[in-house]
Scaffold this motif. Structure first.
Motif, PDB file in Angstrom:
ATOM      1  N   GLY A  15     -34.054  23.198 -23.236  1.00 41.86           N
ATOM      2  CA  GLY A  15     -33.776  21.955 -23.944  1.00 41.86           C
ATOM      3  C   GLY A  15     -33.807  20.729 -23.063  1.00 41.86           C
ATOM      4  N   ASP A  16     -34.084  20.895 -21.768  1.00 44.73           N
ATOM      5  CA  ASP A  16     -34.140  19.754 -20.845  1.00 44.73           C
ATOM      6  C   ASP A  16     -35.387  19.917 -19.983  1.00 44.73           C
ATOM      7  OD1 ASP A  16     -33.758  17.678 -19.104  1.00 44.73           O
ATOM      8  OD2 ASP A  16     -31.733  18.245 -18.489  1.00 44.73           O
ATOM      9  N   ASP A  17     -36.513  19.408 -20.498  1.00 40.38           N
ATOM     10  CA  ASP A  17     -37.800  19.625 -19.837  1.00 40.38           C
ATOM     11  C   ASP A  17     -37.815  19.115 -18.400  1.00 40.38           C
ATOM     12  OD1 ASP A  17     -38.599  20.713 -22.204  1.00 40.38           O
ATOM     13  OD2 ASP A  17     -39.948  19.080 -22.777  1.00 40.38           O
ATOM     14  N   ALA A  18     -37.089  18.036 -18.117  1.00 38.32           N
ATOM     15  CA  ALA A  18     -37.116  17.448 -16.780  1.00 38.32           C
ATOM     16  C   ALA A  18     -36.596  18.417 -15.722  1.00 38.32           C
ATOM     17  CB  ALA A  18     -36.299  16.155 -16.762  1.00 38.32           C
ATOM     18  N   ARG A  19     -35.683  19.307 -16.110  1.00 37.17           N
ATOM     19  CA  ARG A  19     -35.102  20.231 -15.144  1.00 37.17           C
ATOM     20  C   ARG A  19     -36.072  21.339 -14.740  1.00 37.17           C
ATOM     21  NH1 ARG A  19     -28.990  21.478 -17.091  1.00 37.17           N
ATOM     22  NH2 ARG A  19     -28.973  22.553 -15.056  1.00 37.17           N
ATOM     23  N   TRP A  20     -37.129  21.524 -15.532  1.00 32.42           N
ATOM     24  CA  TRP A  20     -38.097  22.556 -15.187  1.00 32.42           C
ATOM     25  C   TRP A  20     -38.870  22.216 -13.921  1.00 32.42           C
ATOM     26  CZ3 TRP A  20     -38.566  27.426 -16.408  1.00 32.42           C
ATOM     27  CH2 TRP A  20     -37.934  27.885 -17.559  1.00 32.42           C
ATOM     28  N   THR A  21     -38.994  20.955 -13.600  1.00 34.87           N
ATOM     29  CA  THR A  21     -39.701  20.578 -12.371  1.00 34.87           C
ATOM     30  C   THR A  21     -39.038  21.207 -11.164  1.00 34.87           C
ATOM     31  OG1 THR A  21     -40.373  18.466 -13.360  1.00 34.87           O
ATOM     32  CG2 THR A  21     -40.485  18.643 -10.964  1.00 34.87           C
ATOM     33  N   SER A  22     -37.719  21.110 -11.094  1.00 36.26           N
ATOM     34  CA  SER A  22     -36.974  21.705  -9.984  1.00 36.26           C
ATOM     35  C   SER A  22     -37.081  23.228  -9.990  1.00 36.26           C
ATOM     36  CB  SER A  22     -35.505  21.278 -10.062  1.00 36.26           C
ATOM     37  OG  SER A  22     -34.731  21.931  -9.081  1.00 36.26           O
ATOM     38  N   VAL A  23     -36.996  23.833 -11.188  1.00 35.80           N
ATOM     39  CA  VAL A  23     -37.113  25.287 -11.297  1.00 35.80           C
ATOM     40  C   VAL A  23     -38.470  25.760 -10.790  1.00 35.80           C
ATOM     41  CG1 VAL A  23     -37.266  27.210 -12.940  1.00 35.80           C
ATOM     42  CG2 VAL A  23     -35.466  25.486 -13.200  1.00 35.80           C
ATOM     43  N   LEU A  24     -39.520  25.076 -11.207  1.00 39.69           N
ATOM     44  CA  LEU A  24     -40.873  25.476 -10.809  1.00 39.69           C
ATOM     45  C   LEU A  24     -41.129  25.181  -9.333  1.00 39.69           C
ATOM     46  CD1 LEU A  24     -42.647  24.261 -14.056  1.00 39.69           C
ATOM     47  CD2 LEU A  24     -42.347  26.637 -13.331  1.00 39.69           C
ATOM     48  N   ASP A  25     -40.547  24.104  -8.811  1.00 43.89           N
ATOM     49  CA  ASP A  25     -40.645  23.848  -7.372  1.00 43.89           C
ATOM     50  C   ASP A  25     -40.039  25.006  -6.584  1.00 43.89           C
ATOM     51  OD1 ASP A  25     -41.946  21.414  -7.526  1.00 43.89           O
ATOM     52  OD2 ASP A  25     -40.118  20.208  -7.393  1.00 43.89           O
ATOM     53  N   THR A  26     -38.906  25.525  -7.062  1.00 39.69           N
ATOM     54  CA  THR A  26     -38.232  26.628  -6.374  1.00 39.69           C
ATOM     55  C   THR A  26     -39.075  27.904  -6.429  1.00 39.69           C
ATOM     56  OG1 THR A  26     -36.073  25.687  -6.929  1.00 39.69           O
ATOM     57  CG2 THR A  26     -36.127  28.004  -6.310  1.00 39.69           C
ATOM     58  N   ILE A  27     -39.649  28.215  -7.590  1.00 40.81           N
ATOM     59  CA  ILE A  27     -40.518  29.391  -7.718  1.00 40.81           C
ATOM     60  C   ILE A  27     -41.731  29.249  -6.799  1.00 40.81           C
ATOM     61  CG2 ILE A  27     -42.044  30.624  -9.310  1.00 40.81           C
ATOM     62  CD1 ILE A  27     -40.043  29.998 -11.540  1.00 40.81           C
ATOM     63  N   SER A  35     -49.093  25.872  -6.709  1.00 37.03           N
ATOM     64  CA  SER A  35     -48.796  25.321  -8.027  1.00 37.03           C
ATOM     65  C   SER A  35     -48.060  26.346  -8.881  1.00 37.03           C
ATOM     66  CB  SER A  35     -50.112  24.922  -8.718  1.00 37.03           C
ATOM     67  OG  SER A  35     -49.910  24.580 -10.071  1.00 37.03           O
ATOM     68  N   ALA A  36     -47.098  25.851  -9.698  1.00 33.93           N
ATOM     69  CA  ALA A  36     -46.387  26.686 -10.668  1.00 33.93           C
ATOM     70  C   ALA A  36     -46.254  25.885 -11.960  1.00 33.93           C
ATOM     71  CB  ALA A  36     -45.014  27.084 -10.149  1.00 33.93           C
ATOM     72  N   ASP A  56     -44.615  21.803 -11.714  1.00 34.42           N
ATOM     73  CA  ASP A  56     -43.882  21.485 -10.493  1.00 34.42           C
ATOM     74  C   ASP A  56     -44.247  20.062 -10.046  1.00 34.42           C
ATOM     75  OD1 ASP A  56     -46.025  21.559  -8.145  1.00 34.42           O
ATOM     76  OD2 ASP A  56     -46.487  23.226  -9.493  1.00 34.42           O
ATOM     77  N   THR A  57     -43.602  19.575  -9.009  1.00 34.34           N
ATOM     78  CA  THR A  57     -43.792  18.181  -8.590  1.00 34.34           C
ATOM     79  C   THR A  57     -45.243  17.888  -8.227  1.00 34.34           C
ATOM     80  OG1 THR A  57     -41.520  18.071  -7.774  1.00 34.34           O
ATOM     81  CG2 THR A  57     -43.053  16.409  -6.951  1.00 34.34           C
ATOM     82  N   TRP A  58     -45.842  18.754  -7.383  1.00 29.00           N
ATOM     83  CA  TRP A  58     -47.217  18.496  -6.963  1.00 29.00           C
ATOM     84  C   TRP A  58     -48.185  18.588  -8.134  1.00 29.00           C
ATOM     85  CZ3 TRP A  58     -51.635  21.786  -6.574  1.00 29.00           C
ATOM     86  CH2 TRP A  58     -52.708  21.209  -5.901  1.00 29.00           C
ATOM     87  N   SER A  59     -48.009  19.582  -8.993  1.00 33.09           N
ATOM     88  CA  SER A  59     -48.899  19.731 -10.152  1.00 33.09           C
ATOM     89  C   SER A  59     -48.771  18.546 -11.099  1.00 33.09           C
ATOM     90  CB  SER A  59     -48.585  21.035 -10.894  1.00 33.09           C
ATOM     91  OG  SER A  59     -48.779  22.151 -10.064  1.00 33.09           O
ATOM     92  N   HIS A 137     -50.810  29.399  -8.849  1.00 32.96           N
ATOM     93  CA  HIS A 137     -52.074  29.336  -8.114  1.00 32.96           C
ATOM     94  C   HIS A 137     -51.799  29.229  -6.620  1.00 32.96           C
ATOM     95  CE1 HIS A 137     -53.738  28.048 -12.085  1.00 32.96           C
ATOM     96  NE2 HIS A 137     -54.750  28.778 -11.666  1.00 32.96           N
ATOM     97  N   ARG A 138     -52.554  30.002  -5.866  1.00 34.16           N
ATOM     98  CA  ARG A 138     -52.442  29.919  -4.415  1.00 34.16           C
ATOM     99  C   ARG A 138     -53.099  28.628  -3.914  1.00 34.16           C
ATOM    100  NH1 ARG A 138     -49.917  34.164  -2.733  1.00 34.16           N
ATOM    101  NH2 ARG A 138     -50.292  36.266  -3.593  1.00 34.16           N
TER     102      ARG A 138
END
Length: 364
Positions: A15-27, A35-36, A56-59, A137-138
């Motif tokens: 329910g909070d799309d903005a928080r996924w950036t941090s989650v995907l950065d961690t993965i 990229s995630a 993630d942030t870079w993507s 992606h590698r």
């Protein structure tokens, strides 16, 4: 971030799309990839169509570049036959049985043009023709396939990813239904407002916003309903609590500016954000002219557009004489239109016509 903290963060991002950036950065850091991206995909004819993409942030910074190929129908992974067959899947460009050698060569060149290397993913079905995936992606100079360590980590995430995906799917459905309901509420001319017993506003439709803007004795400050008179606030709070009936009036500068409020529903269980008891209010002001669509009046009452336009202005409070001046027609012509409208509506007086139109449109 530990694996347990990461899993907790995944649930916390629902329910909070903005928080996924941090989650995907961690993965991404955990797996050492470039990229995630988290996507919801649906089948549309022969293709898989992304309904949303969380990156993630870079993507996110490279989104335009990635979308030009990697996230487009040019990518062989977006064919329908690449969707998972079972309830979940952990696979890669090299392991996927749906991809041919030609597909893999196309992927290699297309991804490299986007600054990406080979891909691998975890994927789960969320419903008929729908699934979610975290695609990884590698780096462009890293040609390795998914490793045993990668698979072990993705297997750790999978049960939680499946649960998060189901919850996100349910959340998206509820949000879509809420959007439809709010669009309906905004389309009605009835002013509706949901507040708590402290007059904190939790929701109001467009008609309520317009009404509050038009009246001098009421305003919104700090997301709270404010009245010019403390006595008026006390009267409304009494009505909200049920101690003084379900209706109250708040005077304005003139008699026509009076605000009428009526409790439609009390929901004592509606506690949130520290609020005390949610209440749904209907609001009206007799001196505020309703908005009437002449074309709708014509269709509903079988009137010509000239008759309906006159009727709409009469409902808005205009006299026949002033309407004739406003339209630049003879008063006799306007009265002939009124006579015809009365006959078609089956009433004998102007007041009955206005009341019939108001009652009909108020119920639609």
């Amino acid at each position: 971030m530990s694996d347990n903290d990461l899993i907790a963060a995944m649930y916390g991002a629902i329910g909070d799309d903005a928080r996924w950036t941090s989650v995907l950065d961690t993965i991404k850091l955990r797996l050492g990839v470039a990229s995630a991206v988290f996507q919801r995909l649906v089948i549309d004819k022969d293709d898989l169509v992304p309904m949303f993409s969380l990156r993630d942030t870079w993507s996110t910074q490279e989104a335009e570049r990635h979308d030009s190929w990697a996230n487009s129908p040019l990518n062989p992974r977006f064919r329908r036959n690449t969707a998972p067959i079972g309830p979940y899947e952990i696979a890669s460009d090299q392991l996927s049985a749906a991809l041919t050698a030609e597909d893999r060569e196309v992927l290699r060149h297309g991804l490299a043009a986007c600054g990406l290397g080979p891909g691998f993913w975890l994927d789960c079905k969320t419903g008929p023709g729908e699934h979610t995936t975290i695609i990884l992606h590698r780096h462009v100079d890293d040609s390795r396939d998914i490793t045993d360590d990668d698979q072990q980590f993705l297997h750790l995430l999978m049960p939680h990813f499946r649960q998060v995906s189901r919850l996100l799917n349910d959340f998206a459905d509820q949000r879509a239904r809420l959007a439809v309901a709010e669009a309906f509420m905004d389309s009605t001319t009835l002013a509706l407002l949901a507040c708590d017993l402290d007059l904190g506003i939790h929701w109001m439709n467009a008609a309520a916003e317009r009404l509050v803007d038009e009246l001098p004795q009421v305003a919104i400050a700090g997301n709270t309903l404010r009245f010019r008179s403390c006595e008026s606030a006390v009267l409304l709070k009494t009505a909200l609590s049920g101690a003084g009936g379900d209706a109250c009036r708040v005077p304005g500068n003139e008699p026509a500016q009076v605000l009428h409020l009526r409790v439609l529903r009390r929901d004592a269980a509606g506690w949130r954000r520290g609020a005390r008891g949610m209440v749904l209010l209907a609001m009206a002001s007799p001196g505020t002219a309703p908005t009437i669509n002449a074309a709708e009046v014509a269709n509903l009452f079988g009137l010509t557009m000239a008759e309906a336009t006159l009727t709409a202005h009469l409902v808005g409070g205009m006299t026949v004489k002033h309407y004739a001046l406003h339209r630049g027609i003879a008063e006799g012509t306007a009265r002939m239109q009124l006579k015809s409208a009365l006959a078609k509506a089956g009433v004998g007086r102007q007041a009955d016509l206005v009341r019939q139109v108001c009652q009909s449109l108020a119920r639609l």
